[in-house]
Design an enzyme around this catalytic site. Structure first.
Site, PDB file in Angstrom:
ATOM      1  N   ASP A   1       0.740  -1.145  -0.086  1.00  0.00           N
ATOM      2  CA  ASP A   1      -0.011   0.017   0.260  1.00  0.00           C
ATOM      3  C   ASP A   1       0.861   1.156  -0.004  1.00  0.00           C
ATOM      4  O   ASP A   1       1.394   1.347   0.865  1.00  0.00           O
ATOM      5  CB  ASP A   1      -0.816  -0.129   1.308  1.00  0.00           C
ATOM      6  CG  ASP A   1      -1.721   1.270   1.485  1.00  0.00           C
ATOM      7  OD1 ASP A   1      -1.939   1.863   0.372  1.00  0.00           O
ATOM      8  OD2 ASP A   1      -2.281   1.476   2.762  1.00  0.00           O
TER       9      ASP A   1
ATOM     10  N   ASP B   1      -4.277   3.918   2.563  1.00  0.00           N
ATOM     11  CA  ASP B   1      -5.590   3.696   2.890  1.00  0.00           C
ATOM     12  C   ASP B   1      -5.976   2.133   3.199  1.00  0.00           C
ATOM     13  O   ASP B   1      -7.033   1.836   3.175  1.00  0.00           O
ATOM     14  CB  ASP B   1      -6.458   4.059   1.562  1.00  0.00           C
ATOM     15  CG  ASP B   1      -5.963   3.343   0.356  1.00  0.00           C
ATOM     16  OD1 ASP B   1      -5.031   2.462   0.367  1.00  0.00           O
ATOM     17  OD2 ASP B   1      -6.750   3.584  -0.744  1.00  0.00           O
TER      18      ASP B   1
ATOM     19  N   ASN C   1      -0.278   4.432  -0.361  1.00  0.00           N
ATOM     20  CA  ASN C   1      -0.822   5.728   0.195  1.00  0.00           C
ATOM     21  C   ASN C   1      -1.741   5.706   1.337  1.00  0.00           C
ATOM     22  O   ASN C   1      -2.478   6.503   1.843  1.00  0.00           O
ATOM     23  CB  ASN C   1      -1.975   6.375  -0.969  1.00  0.00           C
ATOM     24  CG  ASN C   1      -3.041   5.452  -1.457  1.00  0.00           C
ATOM     25  OD1 ASN C   1      -3.230   4.449  -0.703  1.00  0.00           O
ATOM     26  ND2 ASN C   1      -3.738   5.917  -2.452  1.00  0.00           N
TER      27      ASN C   1
ATOM     28  N   ASP D   1      -8.235 -15.290 -18.773  1.00  0.00           N
ATOM     29  CA  ASP D   1      -9.001 -15.952 -17.605  1.00  0.00           C
ATOM     30  C   ASP D   1     -10.132 -16.815 -18.085  1.00  0.00           C
ATOM     31  O   ASP D   1     -10.920 -16.294 -19.196  1.00  0.00           O
ATOM     32  CB  ASP D   1      -9.920 -14.622 -16.787  1.00  0.00           C
ATOM     33  CG  ASP D   1     -10.459 -15.346 -15.380  1.00  0.00           C
ATOM     34  OD1 ASP D   1      -9.975 -15.755 -14.717  1.00  0.00           O
ATOM     35  OD2 ASP D   1     -11.683 -15.104 -15.615  1.00  0.00           O
TER      36      ASP D   1
ATOM     37  N   HIS E   1      -3.681 -16.869  -7.024  1.00  0.00           N
ATOM     38  CA  HIS E   1      -4.664 -16.066  -6.138  1.00  0.00           C
ATOM     39  C   HIS E   1      -5.873 -17.102  -6.054  1.00  0.00           C
ATOM     40  O   HIS E   1      -6.847 -16.589  -5.226  1.00  0.00           O
ATOM     41  CB  HIS E   1      -5.056 -14.832  -6.604  1.00  0.00           C
ATOM     42  CG  HIS E   1      -5.696 -15.181  -7.970  1.00  0.00           C
ATOM     43  ND1 HIS E   1      -5.087 -15.670  -8.977  1.00  0.00           N
ATOM     44  CD2 HIS E   1      -7.102 -14.859  -8.510  1.00  0.00           C
ATOM     45  CE1 HIS E   1      -5.981 -15.763 -10.244  1.00  0.00           C
ATOM     46  NE2 HIS E   1      -7.084 -15.389  -9.788  1.00  0.00           N
ATOM     47  N   ASP E   2      -5.873 -18.317  -6.457  1.00  0.00           N
ATOM     48  CA  ASP E   2      -6.876 -19.226  -6.607  1.00  0.00           C
ATOM     49  C   ASP E   2      -6.592 -20.397  -5.430  1.00  0.00           C
ATOM     50  O   ASP E   2      -7.598 -21.135  -5.454  1.00  0.00           O
ATOM     51  CB  ASP E   2      -7.510 -19.526  -7.950  1.00  0.00           C
ATOM     52  CG  ASP E   2      -8.247 -18.722  -8.679  1.00  0.00           C
ATOM     53  OD1 ASP E   2      -8.706 -17.632  -8.285  1.00  0.00           O
ATOM     54  OD2 ASP E   2      -7.947 -18.637 -10.051  1.00  0.00           O
TER      55      ASP E   2
ATOM     56  N   GLU F   1      -6.229 -19.594 -19.453  1.00  0.00           N
ATOM     57  CA  GLU F   1      -6.584 -20.356 -18.141  1.00  0.00           C
ATOM     58  C   GLU F   1      -7.791 -21.162 -18.560  1.00  0.00           C
ATOM     59  O   GLU F   1      -8.527 -20.759 -18.878  1.00  0.00           O
ATOM     60  CB  GLU F   1      -6.559 -19.326 -17.173  1.00  0.00           C
ATOM     61  CG  GLU F   1      -6.920 -20.172 -15.661  1.00  0.00           C
ATOM     62  CD  GLU F   1      -8.127 -19.443 -14.982  1.00  0.00           C
ATOM     63  OE1 GLU F   1      -8.078 -20.066 -13.797  1.00  0.00           O
ATOM     64  OE2 GLU F   1      -8.953 -18.956 -15.430  1.00  0.00           O
TER      65      GLU F   1
ATOM     66  N   ASP G   1      -3.977  -9.499 -16.937  1.00  0.00           N
ATOM     67  CA  ASP G   1      -5.071 -10.384 -16.788  1.00  0.00           C
ATOM     68  C   ASP G   1      -6.338  -9.809 -17.842  1.00  0.00           C
ATOM     69  O   ASP G   1      -6.548  -8.594 -17.648  1.00  0.00           O
ATOM     70  CB  ASP G   1      -5.762 -10.522 -15.347  1.00  0.00           C
ATOM     71  CG  ASP G   1      -5.797 -12.007 -15.051  1.00  0.00           C
ATOM     72  OD1 ASP G   1      -6.634 -12.465 -15.820  1.00  0.00           O
ATOM     73  OD2 ASP G   1      -5.669 -12.342 -14.298  1.00  0.00           O
TER      74      ASP G   1
END
Ligand code: GLC
Ligand code: CA
Length: 547
Positions: free
Chosen positions: A22, A26, A24, A195, A321-322, A248, A99
């Site tokens: 991150d 937030d 900034n 994807d 990420h899956d 994919e 992606d």
């Protein structure tokens, strides 16, 4: 001779930006944070980056539900910042893949907003509308059809109802896809990871599928009738730019992958396989089984042999990420360093292009949250619901602990400070409590850390022709604990040996390696005699020799 084959000689790093860094304050990872960490990524020896979707998205599926294909999510920055990241990556010698998610959009995409208004507007045929649904299930939640009041029809969504499927049979939709590709290629990106690309062509008439939950309709939308024709159109755009395409394709067999990778229908440079990620589960990850090394080896070797035999090229990965974290699945959190380094060896030296997912290189592990409400991922929540009627909450939560994609989505652990150094603000998602030990800063100082080991693996691989391009052969395929294979190119040979057991295992070298001087190139037990026939728990070795 070999044009545009650069992707065969690099290792990629996958960034899931929301949890990377991150910039900034937030609490959400962004492209400012990425910009500052590019030198770190480069220091791994990586030659390319794949970004999970960066586009504006309502985040029903964290970016895989896109509401604008030509912009950057405001949480991540803007197009100018993306260009800065892209240019800096290029200066550092790294290519960048976007992606491309075109099986579906978000229901908040303006196309869908228009499409739902009536049956005769310019966008009415951008999606798949029917008066009567068929029996297909969504892969994420319930039925694959949702009724839209405004239009008075059902629309198809193979994933969540906030992800309506595009109607790829409409030539205008395909033109949109080609234009989106050009938009990013003109900015300078080097290719796409595409994807669920094998789902984009649905069988005419959308016939009913088998009465099997979730996947019953798949026979009518996976590798569909016009898939190769449509992908051929996209391929021509990619070729104009010399862009790389990676498809994919969940639940794809190696045989069907060959159609995408070879011959007349070739449309992809690589296909992402799932088979080797099913060594501790059935079908999908919510049916958990004990890890089986034989299943892992069988899947890898099948893809290695079949693709090599046809001149095609593999994607190599054990995390993205899956999937939950690999140490927690195929290794052991007790033998954290040993199994983390061994798992790296098990796949980084196969034939193909390796991908490393953020945090994998420092050995991040699964989270175990106390309640399902603390999880964020729609698929994890669904896995919990799915067994509502016949499993206790505790059992279902355990299922989620084992299989949740959220384990891959906790903030990257940069240091032992507040929020693991991920953000100066309040992180959008929990930080894994092991960050005090499992973090980049500590592992930079530890010569024997998982992080340093990944660097050594990548360095070794990238300077050896045999490890990059050599042939693959497996030894002792039925051995329950040892994964052993060779890579050979000309007179150079490498032998890779991994012990998947949490105790010692005695190995026998294959005949061709018995009377040769072996040079130990890599070993994850520092200071131990890497020539002994006894392999320690989760030990891994890489030998070099001459043929
Ligand atoms: C792919 C993505 C996954 C997403 C799904 C739907 O499998 O990797 O994250 O949920 O497609 O877009
Ligand atoms: Ca931010």
């Amino acid at each position: 001779m070999e044009q545009n084959q650069w992707f065969k000689d690099v290792t990629f790093y996958q960034i899931w930006t929301r949890s990377f860094a991150d910039g900034n304050g937030d609490g959400i990872g962004d492209l400012y944070g990425v910009y500052d960490k590019l030198d770190y990524i480069r220091s791994l020896g990586v030659g390319g980056i794949w970004f999970s979707p960066l586009y504006p998205s309502p985040n029903a599926d964290y970016g895989y539900d896109i509401s604008d294909y030509r912009d950057i999510h405001p949480d991540f920055g803007d197009l100018r910042q993306f260009q800065r990241v892209l240019d800096k990556a290029h200066r550092l010698g790294m290519r960048v893949l976007m992606d491309l998610v075109v099986n579906h959009t978000s229901d908040e995409h303006p196309w869908f907003q228009e499409s739902r208004k009536s049956r005769n507007n310019p966008y009415s045929d951008y999606y798949i509308w029917r008066d009567k649904p068929n029996n297909w299930d969504s892969l994420f939640e319930g039925k694959a059809w949702t009724y839209d009041e405004e239009r008075g029809q059902y629309y198809l969504h193979l994933f969540s109802k906030k992800q309506p499927d595009l109607n790829m049979d409409n030539p205008r939709v395909r033109r949109e896809v080609r234009e989106i590709m050009r938009f990013w290629l003109n900015m300078g990106v080097d290719g796409f990871r595409e994807d669920v690309i094998s789902f984009i062509s649905k069988r005419e008439g959308l016939p009913n599928g088998l009465p099997i939950p979730a996947v019953g309709g798949m026979m009518h939308y996976k590798d569909g009738p016009h898939i190769h024709e449509y992908l051929g159109e996209f391929r021509r755009v990619a070729e104009e730019y010399g862009a790389v395409q990676i498809g994919e394709s969940p639940m794809t067999t190696v045989r069907s992958a060959l159609h995408y990778l070879t011959g007349e229908t070739k449309s992809m440079d690589m296909m992402i396989s799932f088979d080797h990620m099913l060594a501790d589960c059935i079908g999908t990850e919510y049916m958990h089984l004990p890890f089986s090394l034989r299943r892992y080896k069988r899947a890898l070797t099948r893809w290695q042999y079949t693709l090599a035999g046809r001149g095609a090229w593999n994607v190599l990965y054990v995390e993205n990420h899956d999937h939950p974290r690999i140490i927690s699945r195929y290794g052991s959190e007790r033998y954290w360093r040993e199994s983390g380094t061994m798992l790296a060896v098990s796949y980084l030296f196969l034939q193909g292009t390796p991908f490393i997912y953020q945090g994998q290189e420092i050995g991040m592990t699964n989270i175990r949250l106390r309640s399902i409400d603390e999880y964020r991922d729609i698929a994890s929540k669904q896995n919990y619901e799915r067994f509502l009627t016949f499993e206790s909450p505790a059992k279902r939560l355990r299922r989620v602990h084992l299989s949740s994609r959220d384990s891959a989505r906790t903030p990257m652990q940069w240091n032992a400070g507040r929020n693991a150094g991920f953000t100066a603000g309040k992180p959008w998602f929990v930080v894994n409590p092991n960050y005090r030990y499992v973090n980049v800063e500590r592992e930079e100082r530890d010569r024997h850390s998982i992080l340093q080991f990944y660097r050594r693996c990548i360095a070794l691989r990238s300077k050896s022709r045999a490890l990059l391009r050599g042939s693959y052969r497996e030894f002792y395929p039925l051995h329950p604990h040892i994964f052993m294979y060779e890579r050979v190119y000309g007179s150079a040979a490498y032998l890779i040996v991994c012990n998947f057991r949490d105790s010692e295992t005695v190995i026998t070298l294959p005949p061709a390696y018995r009377d040769k001087p072996l040079q130990l190139m890599l070993d994850n037990y520092p200071g131990k005699d890497g020539m002994s026939p006894v392999m320690e728990a989760y030990e891994a070795r890489v030998y070099r020799t001459k043929r």
